[in-house]
Enzyme design. Structure first.
Site, PDB file in Angstrom:
ATOM      1  N   THR A  88       0.849  -1.188   0.000  1.00 45.46           N
ATOM      2  CA  THR A  88       0.000   0.000   0.000  1.00 45.46           C
ATOM      3  C   THR A  88       0.881   1.233   0.000  1.00 45.46           C
ATOM      4  OG1 THR A  88      -1.803   1.158   1.133  1.00 45.46           O
ATOM      5  CG2 THR A  88      -0.226   0.006   2.526  1.00 45.46           C
ATOM      6  N   ARG A  89       0.280   2.368  -0.335  1.00 45.74           N
ATOM      7  CA  ARG A  89       1.016   3.632  -0.214  1.00 45.74           C
ATOM      8  C   ARG A  89       0.074   4.687   0.325  1.00 45.74           C
ATOM      9  NH1 ARG A  89       0.059   5.756  -6.072  1.00 45.74           N
ATOM     10  NH2 ARG A  89      -0.491   3.841  -7.126  1.00 45.74           N
ATOM     11  N   HIS A 128      -8.333   2.795   4.291  1.00 48.52           N
ATOM     12  CA  HIS A 128      -9.785   2.955   4.358  1.00 48.52           C
ATOM     13  C   HIS A 128     -10.416   1.568   4.472  1.00 48.52           C
ATOM     14  CE1 HIS A 128      -9.877   1.820   0.165  1.00 48.52           C
ATOM     15  NE2 HIS A 128      -9.346   2.965  -0.271  1.00 48.52           N
ATOM     16  N   HIS A 158      -9.418  -1.124   1.910  1.00 52.81           N
ATOM     17  CA  HIS A 158      -8.153  -1.818   2.178  1.00 52.81           C
ATOM     18  C   HIS A 158      -8.361  -2.863   3.266  1.00 52.81           C
ATOM     19  CE1 HIS A 158      -6.377   2.269   0.927  1.00 52.81           C
ATOM     20  NE2 HIS A 158      -6.096   1.421  -0.045  1.00 52.81           N
ATOM     21  N   ARG A 172      -7.140  -3.561  -7.712  1.00 53.61           N
ATOM     22  CA  ARG A 172      -7.504  -2.794  -8.897  1.00 53.61           C
ATOM     23  C   ARG A 172      -6.438  -1.735  -9.173  1.00 53.61           C
ATOM     24  NH1 ARG A 172     -10.076   1.603 -10.661  1.00 53.61           N
ATOM     25  NH2 ARG A 172     -11.717   1.299 -12.205  1.00 53.61           N
TER      26      ARG A 172
END
Ligand SMILES: [Zn+2]
Length: 375
Positions: A184-185, A189, A192, A278
């Site tokens: 992740t970066r 939310h 995730h 996605r």
């Protein structure tokens, strides 16, 4: 746990001991980080910067010359001055802020076609793409060679940073036979979270490994990402099933190709599974939403790719869902977007709890400087 690193053996480059060098070259922070990741085995089997034959093989086929999947060239760009004075066979000292970062034996110096690189690696030559911009601003001259020894550069969050030897030991101690790597970066939310919970339901543990380092203006600051995950993990996840560490890494937004590097790095950490969602590692509209998943299917990476569809909130289902498990139309669905959360923060509003955890949100909101202003 994934016992074998990519290419067989986890790379471990020793610390620098005094060694004569013909030249000293100052490198960027990004290069220092790449060398660190080679030293610590995150980029196994790479032990240095690619020579011309590996470079072309990677650009054309997403494989090293020996056939091992690898999708983005790792090169050390040099200026015209170095090009004129450094020769194959020389030893160079790479430094950053006058500290020695590495000693490298030069094997090869070559030029490459930057436009061709961008077209093949990024699928575009548009300078709206940050990865393209980086390449087009570089010299197109690279110096290849093996890193003989390297030191850790000064990095933020060193104490919180785990390397593959650490994670492999922890996975072993916890008895995790299957581990999902999560890239992740962003701040987490509920979308995730839903993906992380899906992984937790099918594998023994999850390794949450957010990218920190160079950012674009408007991105969350590293500290905010770290703290928001602290809140999520401490307040909601079983502590013995989650491991968290930042990954010092510069994104190139290479979408399908970069997704492969992300997967390989997590394999080297010992993960058996890797989540590809996605528009993984994409930016703007340069890649199709599931291009990354499609690209990875074509390679035998030695880590299982866990393809996940976009998570949204469905007002009819009254829960988070994906199009695989919800029959309703788009008008019933609330999609997650970075700007949605950002706008809520900027306007001082509270987001819907089905989109964002209240306590995670409060952790973020407590900070005055949430976003990177300029780089
Ligand atoms: Zn629905």
């Amino acid at each position: 746990m994934n016992l074998s690193a990519h290419g067989g053996k986890l790379v471990n480059i020793p610390d620098v001991s005094d060694r004569e060098a013909h030249h000293t070259i100052e490198v960027s922070y990004g290069t220092a980080i790449r060398i660190m990741n080679m030293k610590m085995g995150i980029l196994s089997p790479l032990k240095g910067f690619m020579g011309e034959s590996d470079f072309h093989s990677v650009v054309e086929n997403q494989r090293l010359e020996n056939g091992l999947p690898w999708s983005i060239p790792y090169t050390l760009d040099i200026g015209e001055k170095e090009f004129r004075c450094v020769r194959a066979g020389d030893t160079v000292r790479l430094s950053q802020n006058s500290g020695v970062i590495a000693i490298m034996d030069v094997t090869d110096i070559y030029r490459y076609d930057r436009i061709e690189y961008c077209r093949k690696v990024f699928g575009t030559t548009s300078t709206d793409h940050p990865g393209v911009r980086n390449i087009r601003e570089s010299t197109g001259i690279c110096m290849a060679g093996e890193i003989k020894s390297a030191n850790l550069p000064e990095i933020p969050f060193l104490k919180e940073t785990l390397f593959p030897v650490d994670t492999r030991q922890i996975f072993l101690e916890r008895g995790w036979k299957t581990v999902t790597g999560f890239q992740t970066r962003n701040v987490p939310h509920r979308g995730h979270e839903e993906m992380q919970r899906t992984a937790l339901r099918v594998t023994d543990g999850i390794f949450i490994n957010p990218v920190i380092g160079k950012k674009k203006p408007g991105d969350y600051r590293d500290e905010i990402i770290m703290k928001s995950y602290d809140t999520l993990i401490n307040n909601y996840y079983p502590s013995n099933r989650v491991l968290f560490s930042p990954l010092h890494y510069e994104m190139s937004y290479g979408g399908p190709r970069e997704a492969m590097i992300h997967a390989i790095m997590r394999k080297n950490f010992g993960c058996t599974h890797f989540v590809v969602g996605r528009d993984h590692a994409g930016i703007g509209n340069f890649y199709g939403p599931y291009d990354a998943q499609k690209n990875l299917q074509a390679f035998e990476l030695g880590i299982e790719i866990m393809n996940m569809d976009e998570v949204f909130y469905c007002k009819k289902c009254e829960q988070l869902a994906t199009s695989r498990d919800c029959s309703h139309v788009d008008g019933d669905r609330v999609h997650f977007s970075g700007t949605m959360v950002r706008d809520t923060l900027k306007n001082g509003l509270s987001p819907e709890t089905y989109l964002f955890r209240k306590d995670v949100y409060e952790t973020i909101n407590r900070h005055d400087n949430k976003f990177v202003e300029r780089v």
